[in-house]
Write an enzyme that holds these catalytic residues in place. Sequence first.
Site, PDB file in Angstrom:
ATOM      1  N   HIS A   1      13.020   1.139   6.230  1.00 46.28           N
ATOM      2  CA  HIS A   1      12.463   2.020   7.273  1.00 46.28           C
ATOM      3  C   HIS A   1      13.589   2.617   8.119  1.00 46.28           C
ATOM      4  O   HIS A   1      13.601   3.814   8.410  1.00 46.28           O
ATOM      5  CB  HIS A   1      11.532   1.235   8.190  1.00 46.28           C
ATOM      6  CG  HIS A   1      10.146   1.046   7.631  1.00 46.28           C
ATOM      7  ND1 HIS A   1       9.438   2.045   7.006  1.00 46.28           N
ATOM      8  CD2 HIS A   1       9.320  -0.044   7.632  1.00 46.28           C
ATOM      9  CE1 HIS A   1       8.244   1.585   6.640  1.00 46.28           C
ATOM     10  NE2 HIS A   1       8.151   0.316   7.002  1.00 46.28           N
TER      11      HIS A   1
ATOM     12  N   HIS B   1      12.778  -4.639   3.886  1.00 43.75           N
ATOM     13  CA  HIS B   1      11.707  -3.744   4.327  1.00 43.75           C
ATOM     14  C   HIS B   1      12.099  -2.900   5.553  1.00 43.75           C
ATOM     15  O   HIS B   1      12.011  -1.679   5.541  1.00 43.75           O
ATOM     16  CB  HIS B   1      10.471  -4.594   4.615  1.00 43.75           C
ATOM     17  CG  HIS B   1       9.226  -3.810   4.806  1.00 43.75           C
ATOM     18  ND1 HIS B   1       8.279  -3.648   3.824  1.00 43.75           N
ATOM     19  CD2 HIS B   1       8.779  -3.104   5.863  1.00 43.75           C
ATOM     20  CE1 HIS B   1       7.297  -2.909   4.270  1.00 43.75           C
ATOM     21  NE2 HIS B   1       7.569  -2.557   5.521  1.00 43.75           N
TER      22      HIS B   1
ATOM     23  N   THR C   1      -5.747  21.267   8.759  1.00 45.11           N
ATOM     24  CA  THR C   1      -6.200  19.931   8.355  1.00 45.11           C
ATOM     25  C   THR C   1      -5.862  19.744   6.883  1.00 45.11           C
ATOM     26  O   THR C   1      -5.714  20.709   6.139  1.00 45.11           O
ATOM     27  CB  THR C   1      -7.712  19.736   8.632  1.00 45.11           C
ATOM     28  OG1 THR C   1      -8.091  18.407   8.260  1.00 45.11           O
ATOM     29  CG2 THR C   1      -8.557  20.723   7.840  1.00 45.11           C
TER      30      THR C   1
ATOM     31  N   LYS D   1      -6.656   6.783  -3.286  1.00 44.79           N
ATOM     32  CA  LYS D   1      -6.033   6.778  -1.959  1.00 44.79           C
ATOM     33  C   LYS D   1      -5.236   5.495  -1.722  1.00 44.79           C
ATOM     34  O   LYS D   1      -5.718   4.404  -2.000  1.00 44.79           O
ATOM     35  CB  LYS D   1      -7.127   6.937  -0.899  1.00 44.79           C
ATOM     36  CG  LYS D   1      -6.564   7.184   0.480  1.00 44.79           C
ATOM     37  CD  LYS D   1      -7.188   8.392   1.120  1.00 44.79           C
ATOM     38  CE  LYS D   1      -6.709   8.505   2.551  1.00 44.79           C
ATOM     39  NZ  LYS D   1      -6.773   9.879   3.022  1.00 44.79           N
TER      40      LYS D   1
ATOM     41  N   HIS E   1       0.856  -1.182   0.000  1.00 45.19           N
ATOM     42  CA  HIS E   1       0.000   0.000   0.000  1.00 45.19           C
ATOM     43  C   HIS E   1       0.885   1.223   0.000  1.00 45.19           C
ATOM     44  O   HIS E   1       2.044   1.152   0.369  1.00 45.19           O
ATOM     45  CB  HIS E   1      -0.995   0.013   1.168  1.00 45.19           C
ATOM     46  CG  HIS E   1      -0.401  -0.243   2.505  1.00 45.19           C
ATOM     47  ND1 HIS E   1       0.091   0.743   3.317  1.00 45.19           N
ATOM     48  CD2 HIS E   1      -0.194  -1.399   3.169  1.00 45.19           C
ATOM     49  CE1 HIS E   1       0.549   0.206   4.416  1.00 45.19           C
ATOM     50  NE2 HIS E   1       0.399  -1.078   4.364  1.00 45.19           N
TER      51      HIS E   1
END
Length: 612
Positions: A136, A132, A557, A36, A11
């Site tokens: 990170h 992975h 926002t 999205k 994702h």
Amino acid sequence: MRILGISAYYHDAAAAVIVDGNVVAAAQEERFTRIKHDPEFPVNAVRYCLEEAGISGNELDFVAFYDKPFLKFERLLETYLAFAPRGFTSFRQAMPLWIKDKLFQKDGLIKELATCLGNGADWGAKLVFSEHHLSHAASAFFPSPFERAAVLTMDGVGEWTTTSLAMGAGADLKVLREIHFPHSLGLLYSAFTYYTGFKVNSGEYKVMGLAPYGEPRFADLIRSHLIDVKDDGSFRLNLDYFDYCTGLRMTNGKFDELFGGPARQPESPLTQREMDLAASVQQVTEEVVLRLARGVARETGERNLCLAGGVALNCVANGKLVREGVFDNIWLQPAAGDAGGALGAALAANYLYKGAPRARVNGHDAMRGSYLGPRYRQEDVEQRLKAAGARYRVLEPDELLESCARALAEGKAVGWHQGRMEFGPRALGGRSILGDPRSPTMQRLLNLKVKYRESFRPFAPSVLREDVADWFELDVDSPYMLLVADVVTGRRIAMTSEQQQLFGIEKLNVPRSSIPAVTHVDYSARVQTVHRDTNPRYHALITRFKELTGCPVLVNTSFNVRGEPIVCTPEDSFRCFMGTDIDLLAVENCLLEKTTQDSALKHRYEGAFALD
Ligand SMILES: [Fe+2]
């Protein structure tokens, strides 16, 4: 050394380009495709990053992918075999997909690169794979302002690893310890996200926002049945209660039994039970994060900590880490989720694979405020707005700030599209909707007429860095809105006993401070500090608002409606402006007033985006 980093196929696909260790550009694919969390190969993000860097595909030295497809496949296979025959159905359902899409990922990547950037390069020779959690960890350490640091990454699951502890020093980064699938803090949180009726991989922040309404009455049950945490923070989950190894859901019947009922149906009314469940999993998560951090501090003796991975987006836990003083300094990668893996993979290739020397650390981080996405020049903006049928005035920068600050002080909602788009999940004053936090009705107004949602979460405040300690119990930089802190005591408003009996969102409508639109029911706020050097225009706007009102805080926002990715282009901003009750829109030096627009261009959003 020019390196393109890519994350995709799970994702939040994204691309990033670094040149000689400098972060030049980074963006998520969803912003371009308007889907999205778009997981597809990030064609648009790749093209944008190369264009921004001014290089062609042929000039790239490496293309770094953020994880190793074969390791992931091995995890899947071993997990299913270990749990067979219980998991045979989901095994059969998942296999063809994995064989097709994952196993041949390298060939697929080469093909995608050729389609996207042409056949002129030997893509197979340029392609390297990071792991992975290493991606990170690299995204957390190399752009940090630290010469040395301990690095903690936590997320749902990478290939096998769910939590890793690494040590960074100069251009080196070594992984010291790992916790492996299926033992995962991210998956524990996701299980409760699913159980409280929200979407896994995107609704986690809602669980965090719901927690302050609840009592952690299930925390002991979680500690005694679901997770076993050791002194150093390492943990094991009791898999009898979860179904993510074998099934297509997160939790099972035994889990339902333990917590006294089935999962809440999505979009059905929230009850006190979900609030208590959220408070409970949040409390346990904070305990584990604190214990892990203390263990890391003991083990490494380091005083600096870097964090990344989806769990690092848990700002409440981060705020606790800062307050407890486990480390002297903490730095959080703003794109902490898998999108940031694109940047991490590129950095890992540069330092760990090619052995380049570390770019100079000068006390600032290397993320440029996370303003790493597209910027539109004034002439370009005018052309695009004109073509979209917008009516605008071009103002001098000072006039523009004055108009926006005055509109905000009058209680208007302002769309703010300035400079480069943010990389990562937060809008930080590049693509934001702004409002007056002093208004007791702003939270409701923005939610119902702009974002089209009824939210139990208050909005986040942007505050001038110079003034943060006067308003919040926080005196460190929080440029990426990843720390939660309480509003200072002197600005709080106590609830009457009658108000305390109110339920859920009713409670949020009772002002808790002199800036109610950004104050949660437990007085907490998700703070963004605004810095003159990284975003001078946004800093100047808040400064002018402070001169007018005495308040150096704005509601910030993200510029989108519910379920929509944050806006990217001037056209996106105009469309969102015309589909909502935003009163005023500033795109670079163009100012648009709602009352003067052609009402035939009013945009209808109904059904355009799936609910998040
Ligand atoms: Fe991840």
